[in-house]
Scaffold this active site. Structure first.
Site, PDB file in Angstrom:
ATOM      1  N   ALA A   8      58.160   3.369  14.601  1.00 39.43           N
ATOM      2  CA  ALA A   8      58.376   2.681  13.656  1.00 39.43           C
ATOM      3  C   ALA A   8      58.029   1.245  13.766  1.00 39.43           C
ATOM      4  CB  ALA A   8      59.897   2.970  13.439  1.00 39.43           C
ATOM      5  N   CYS A   9      57.155   0.857  12.696  1.00 42.81           N
ATOM      6  CA  CYS A   9      56.686  -0.731  12.256  1.00 42.81           C
ATOM      7  C   CYS A   9      57.379  -1.214  11.048  1.00 42.81           C
ATOM      8  CB  CYS A   9      55.839  -0.970  11.883  1.00 42.81           C
ATOM      9  SG  CYS A   9      53.879   0.181  11.136  1.00 42.81           S
ATOM     10  N   THR A  10      57.740  -2.459  11.335  1.00 42.48           N
ATOM     11  CA  THR A  10      58.083  -3.267  10.294  1.00 42.48           C
ATOM     12  C   THR A  10      57.962  -2.873   8.591  1.00 42.48           C
ATOM     13  OG1 THR A  10      57.084  -4.825   9.692  1.00 42.48           O
ATOM     14  CG2 THR A  10      58.519  -4.989  10.495  1.00 42.48           C
TER      15      THR A  10
END
Length: 104
Positions: A8-10
């Protein structure tokens, strides 16, 4: 060897899926069983269930933000079998990250 992972990235777009690909390619290269959940812009894909996490030897969280269901990994953390890194770390050098994971 069985590895489960969450990416999960920003923003939930590019890095989430690039990290997923890097983990899958490195695990496949090593002959590991693996499953990678993504929590990205399209929601949660390939969601890990409690049994899959419990049956895994290691859990890898390649995350830059808080994730849904983080508590699912508490037992792996307690066992010392969970590694948390940034998504960019996996993208840059998946081999190094997987080496760190299995050295736990």
């Amino acid at each position: 060897m069985k590895v489960v992972a969450v990416c999960a990235c920003t923003v939930g777009i590019a890095h989430t899926y690039m990290a997923q690909k890097a983990i899958e390619e490195e695990c496949a290269r090593r002959g590991f069983d693996y499953k990678v959940e993504t929590q990205g812009g399209m929601g949660i894909d390939n969601e890990l269930d409690e049994d899959e996490i419990a049956d895994a030897d290691y859990a890898l969280l390649a995350i830059d933000v808080g994730i849904e269901g983080d508590e699912r990994f508490d037992d792996k953390r307690d066992e010392g079998k969970c590694l948390t890194v940034g998504s960019a770390d996996v993208i840059a050098d998946a081999k190094k990250v997987i080496d760190e994971l299995i050295a736990l």
